[in-house]
Design a protein around this motif. Structure first.
Motif, PDB file in Angstrom:
ATOM      1  N   VAL A   1       1.261  -3.162  -0.983  1.00 50.70           N
ATOM      2  CA  VAL A   1       2.339  -2.712  -0.361  1.00 50.70           C
ATOM      3  C   VAL A   1       2.278  -3.448   0.926  1.00 50.70           C
TER       4      VAL A   1
ATOM      5  N   HIS B   1      -5.393   2.179  -5.804  1.00 51.48           N
ATOM      6  CA  HIS B   1      -4.535   2.457  -4.772  1.00 51.48           C
ATOM      7  C   HIS B   1      -4.709   2.173  -3.234  1.00 51.48           C
TER       8      HIS B   1
ATOM      9  N   SER C   1       2.426  -1.638  -6.676  1.00 49.44           N
ATOM     10  CA  SER C   1       1.377  -1.029  -7.440  1.00 49.44           C
ATOM     11  C   SER C   1       1.981  -0.031  -8.503  1.00 49.44           C
ATOM     12  N   LEU C   2       2.881   0.682  -7.684  1.00 48.86           N
ATOM     13  CA  LEU C   2       3.599   1.812  -8.533  1.00 48.86           C
ATOM     14  C   LEU C   2       4.626   1.175  -9.652  1.00 48.86           C
TER      15      LEU C   2
ATOM     16  N   ALA D   1      -3.538  -0.223  -1.749  1.00 44.74           N
ATOM     17  CA  ALA D   1      -2.025  -0.524  -1.026  1.00 44.74           C
ATOM     18  C   ALA D   1      -2.112  -1.704  -0.311  1.00 44.74           C
TER      19      ALA D   1
ATOM     20  N   CYS E   1      -6.024   0.698 -11.251  1.00 40.66           N
ATOM     21  CA  CYS E   1      -5.392   0.541  -9.829  1.00 40.66           C
ATOM     22  C   CYS E   1      -6.396   1.469  -8.885  1.00 40.66           C
TER      23      CYS E   1
ATOM     24  N   ALA F   1      10.136   2.398  -7.318  1.00 38.25           N
ATOM     25  CA  ALA F   1       9.224   1.544  -6.425  1.00 38.25           C
ATOM     26  C   ALA F   1       9.590  -0.040  -6.201  1.00 38.25           C
TER      27      ALA F   1
ATOM     28  N   LEU G   1       8.379  -3.299  -0.983  1.00 39.09           N
ATOM     29  CA  LEU G   1       8.430  -2.576  -2.130  1.00 39.09           C
ATOM     30  C   LEU G   1       7.020  -2.168  -2.141  1.00 39.09           C
ATOM     31  N   VAL G   2       6.588  -1.175  -3.471  1.00 38.06           N
ATOM     32  CA  VAL G   2       5.297  -0.561  -3.730  1.00 38.06           C
ATOM     33  C   VAL G   2       5.037  -1.202  -4.988  1.00 38.06           C
TER      34      VAL G   2
END
Lengths: 376, 439
Positions: free
Chosen positions: B373, B368, B383-384, B370, B366, B400, B380-381
């Motif tokens: 997102v 990051h 990737s987390l 986003a 990943c 997340a 939600l998030v």
């Protein structure tokens, strides 16, 4: 007909982006600035950039080979780091400066953390900070001054246009003031002006000092100067001076959906608001609350490069939408604090580095509420 | 025309051109059907027949064995030849009843009550229950349960889902054009059962003909309306549709009935109409058979339990090697190892990809970026969530948004690192359930 087909989790279609596509698009977006630097300073900037990129690629490949992980230099991320690092040094730098900077950026800034996606801070900025700490004289001072032929046209001194009328006599009235406006970058001039002891020693007459200081200030934020700064006809680092060239790249990245608007927007907005409120020169009443001053600060130094190309670095900026806003405001506030009261004329790199470190915390504190979740 | 929508989402190419203008064709009586006992959310149905038994078309062959369950019916007449595990259209192996047809298609006795709207509500509900109807948009929730909200949750609005936001699929689109009145009748029946005042049909803007036709038919009805929606995936997800149409937000972990709304797919509404008016059990549905390698992509009215291989043969076979077989849509559907699975009540599409289209790209770290997102319709998030599940940190995944994920796949669709986020969510949901059970 075969009797076994590929079984994989949904979704079964993809919008066809990939890490290499993203990174090479960033490279494309950085090219206009490179073209402008070649125009202003000659082929040397291309040479330095090429060295920086080459060093970054080789360092990444070598370390990945030693780590026995797949070599992924084709993905363009090392190229981006090499370019950004070189964009942050002076066009007058020796050839080995971008090389060492890139090696440090990739080795210490990126690969020791485990490579792309795992680094804590922006590798290029870390590389720049390392160079600044190790060779401060190469990274500041005279090297910031444009040295090639085109940059100082007869009608402007260091881009400060309306000073040409007084510049000839300035040398005799106040050699100190003359040295200032002909020597450094606009930000350095601004920083020096903010030092009241400096203004007070320009000449022996206090009224003349205030007059001279105000004149230099007005010269800095005058339309002609701002124009020079917009096009990049000023002193500065290789890739940071031309606002125009950088904005072309920035618009490209926004259009391609590679960067998102929140970070650059709130970063620039914060700088504009704070410099409008607090950017006037202490002791010079006529310099307060000028509308041109925020524009000067937006165009000056590495802000545009930083806001669109470095603060937006994926790995080191927050994931959450609100987090990005806090992060950008933090970058903006720190940049202004360093520019107005810090020891350096420019604060973009350190601000971003500092906010990079805050990113995990910001994400943690700004975890969004799911659609339909009621506030507790 | 002002189009309504929701925040987030993605714009995959809709690829509906293969079949959007192709009228529904009746698939000829299959020689064999396989009726899975789990075509719905809830307890599997329990077989009522034995191997060797003769059955009629529409005869009940399995009984609902819980409140959240449905009965199953034979979709052809013939003989029960096997009760065994078969490949299920959602990928796993599960219990199903195989019926080999006698070619006569002799039906159980149906009725026709033109005055069906005046049937008592209890009788309507009974007919729907007996017809074995579950949600036909894919999720497959037993319809009778949705039509029996607790008394303290009054329903004021019924929304029919004619969005069909999954690329490729045109089954609902064609049904809306060709059975508009049946769908509207279904909507009226649902509203009567729930005592709801308002009825809406949500349709995405890429089906202007369906919008126009429904508008025309609803012009004289002052409590029924069409809601044209912006073309964006997942516009048809229940919570997103409700928000777009009414601005009401279904609470996290809650149901539409918590905000006074019941959503039914247009296909389900049509099945409800047929069940109430004709006492007809759910034994057939519209399925889109499509994809770049299919010779003649079609919208077929086919019997439940028809094997995918038969559908493909009927559509003229394939132009080139099949790379992937998807039951459902390409965003949320399931890929199957073979064409031996039958179509179920919730199977709206069968999509065949070429080998090139089926190619998958290796998952990377990943970075990051986003993007997930930014597109997540549930805020939600993603990737987390993936990172938490991968790293064994379920607390992070839950923070997340693990529990609130609707698995629409928008995140994975845009992920430049090609992370299989939805798969990590599935794994995470399983592990989290186990963890809570252990406590």
């Amino acid at each position: 007909m075969k009797d076994k087909f590929i079984v994989s989790p949904a979704p079964h279609i993809h919008d066809s982006t990939s890490i290499p596509k993203v990174m090479w698009n960033v490279v494309i977006a950085l090219l206009p600035a490179l073209a402008f630097s070649i125009y202003y300073w000659g082929w040397k900037t291309l040479f330095l950039t090429a060295l920086g990129v080459l060093a970054a690629i080789l360092t990444e490949a070598l370390i990945q080979k030693l780590r026995k992980v797949p070599i992924t230099v084709y993905d363009g991320s090392a190229v981006v780091t090499g370019m950004l690092l070189t964009y942050n040094i002076s066009p007058g730098s020796p050839w080995w400066l971008p090389v060492i900077g890139s090696i440090f950026a990739i080795a210490i800034g990126k690969q020791v953390f485990g490579g792309l996606g795992n680094n804590a801070v922006n590798p290029a900025l870390l590389g720049r900070a390392f160079l600044l700490a190790s060779w401060p004289s190469l990274m500041t001072g005279n090297c910031w001054k444009p040295t090639m032929a085109h940059n100082l046209s007869a009608s402007s001194i260091n881009g400060i246009s309306n000073l040409s009328a007084i510049s000839d006599s300035l040398a005799t009235i106040s050699p100190k003031a003359y040295n200032l406006v002909t020597g450094a970058t606009p930000l350095k001039v601004m920083q020096t002006l903010r030092d009241t002891t400096f203004i007070n020693t320009l000449t022996s007459d206090p009224a003349t000092n205030i007059d001279l200081g105000t004149k230099i200030f007005n010269g800095l934020i005058d339309m002609g100067t701002l124009k020079s700064m917009f096009w990049g006809n000023i002193g500065g680092c290789i890739g940071e001076v031309s606002v125009f060239a950088l904005l072309i790249g920035a618009i490209y990245l926004l259009w391609k959906n590679i960067i998102e608007w929140r970070i650059p927007f709130f970063y620039l907005l914060t700088v504009a608001v704070l410099t409008f409120l607090f950017g006037g020169i202490p002791g010079l009443p006529e310099t307060q609350y000028s509308l041109s001053l925020p524009i000067f600060h937006l165009f000056a130094g590495g802000l545009i490069l930083g806001a669109f190309f470095m603060a937006t670095d994926y790995t080191t900026s927050p994931l959450t939408k609100n987090g990005r806003i806090f992060y950008a405001i933090g970058c903006g506030a720190l940049t202004v604090i360093i520019r107005l009261i810090g020891g350096y004329p420019e604060g973009v790199s350190y601000s971003i580095l500092f906010m990079n470190v805050m990113t995990p915390l910001i994400d943690k504190l700004t975890m969004p509420k799911a659609f339909g979740k009621v506030k507790k | 025309m002002k189009l309504k929508t929701f925040p987030g989402g993605v714009h995959p190419p809709d690829n509906k051109q293969y079949t959007s203008a192709v009228p529904i064709e009746e698939f000829p009586l299959p020689q064999k059907v396989v009726i899975p006992m789990s075509q719905h959310v809830g307890a599997p149905s329990v077989p009522l027949v034995k191997v060797g038994e003769e059955v009629k078309t529409g005869q009940k062959i399995a009984e609902a064995n819980a409140y959240v369950s449905i009965p199953q019916h034979s979709s052809i007449s013939g003989k029960v030849t096997k009760i065994d595990t078969f490949l299920h259209p959602l990928g796993a192996m599960s219990l199903a009843i195989e019926i080999t047809g006698d070619g006569s298609d002799s039906w159980i006795e149906l009725v026709d009550e033109p005055d069906f709207m005046n049937l008592p509500v209890e009788e309507m509900k009974n007919r729907i229950k007996e017809a074995g109807i579950c949600g036909m948009g894919g999720a497959g929730f037993p319809t009778i349960v949705k039509l029996s909200p607790p008394e303290n949750k009054p329903i004021d609005t019924v929304i029919l889902n004619g969005v069909e936001c999954e690329p490729y699929l045109t089954a609902d689109h064609r049904l809306m054009l060709e059975q508009s009145e049946g769908i509207i009748n279904g909507l009226k029946i649902i509203m009567k059962i729930l005592n709801a005042q308002h009825g809406m049909i949500g349709i995405e803007s890429n089906k202007p003909d369906a919008i126009a036709q429904m508008n025309k038919l609803l012009a004289s009805e002052n409590n029924l309306s069409v809601v044209p929606l912006k073309l964006k995936y997942p516009q048809g997800a229940e919570k997103q549709l409700i928000y777009a149409a009414t601005k009401r937000i279904v609470p996290a972990g809650g149901l539409p009935l918590d905000v006074g709304i019941v959503v039914q797919n247009v296909g389900t509404a049509f099945a409800i109409y047929e069940a109430v008016r004709f006492k007809k059990p759910l034994v057939e549905r519209i399925i889109t058979v499509t994809g770049s390698v299919v010779n003649n992509p079609k919208n077929l009215k086919a019997r439940i339990g028809t094997l995918f291989s038969d559908l493909v043969t009927y559509c003229g076979g394939t132009k080139s090697e099949i790379g992937k077989v998807i039951s459902g849509g390409p965003m949320m559907g399931y890929s199957l190892p073979s064409l031996d699975a039958p179509m179920a009540k919730g199977t709206s599409g069968l999509i065949l990809f070429s080998e090139k289209e089926a190619r998958t790209i290796e998952e990377r770290n990943c970075i990051h970026c986003a993007h997930c997102v930014d597109v997540c319709p549930m805020n939600l998030v993603p990737s987390l969530i993936a990172q938490g599940v991968k790293g064994g940190d379920l607390t992070l995944a839950v923070k997340a948004g693990l529990e609130d994920c609707i698995k629409c796949g928008s995140c994975a669709y845009v992920c430049p690192a090609h992370i299989r986020i939805v798969q990590w969510v599935d794994t995470g949901k399983l592990r989290y359930a186990e963890e809570r059970q252990a406590k």
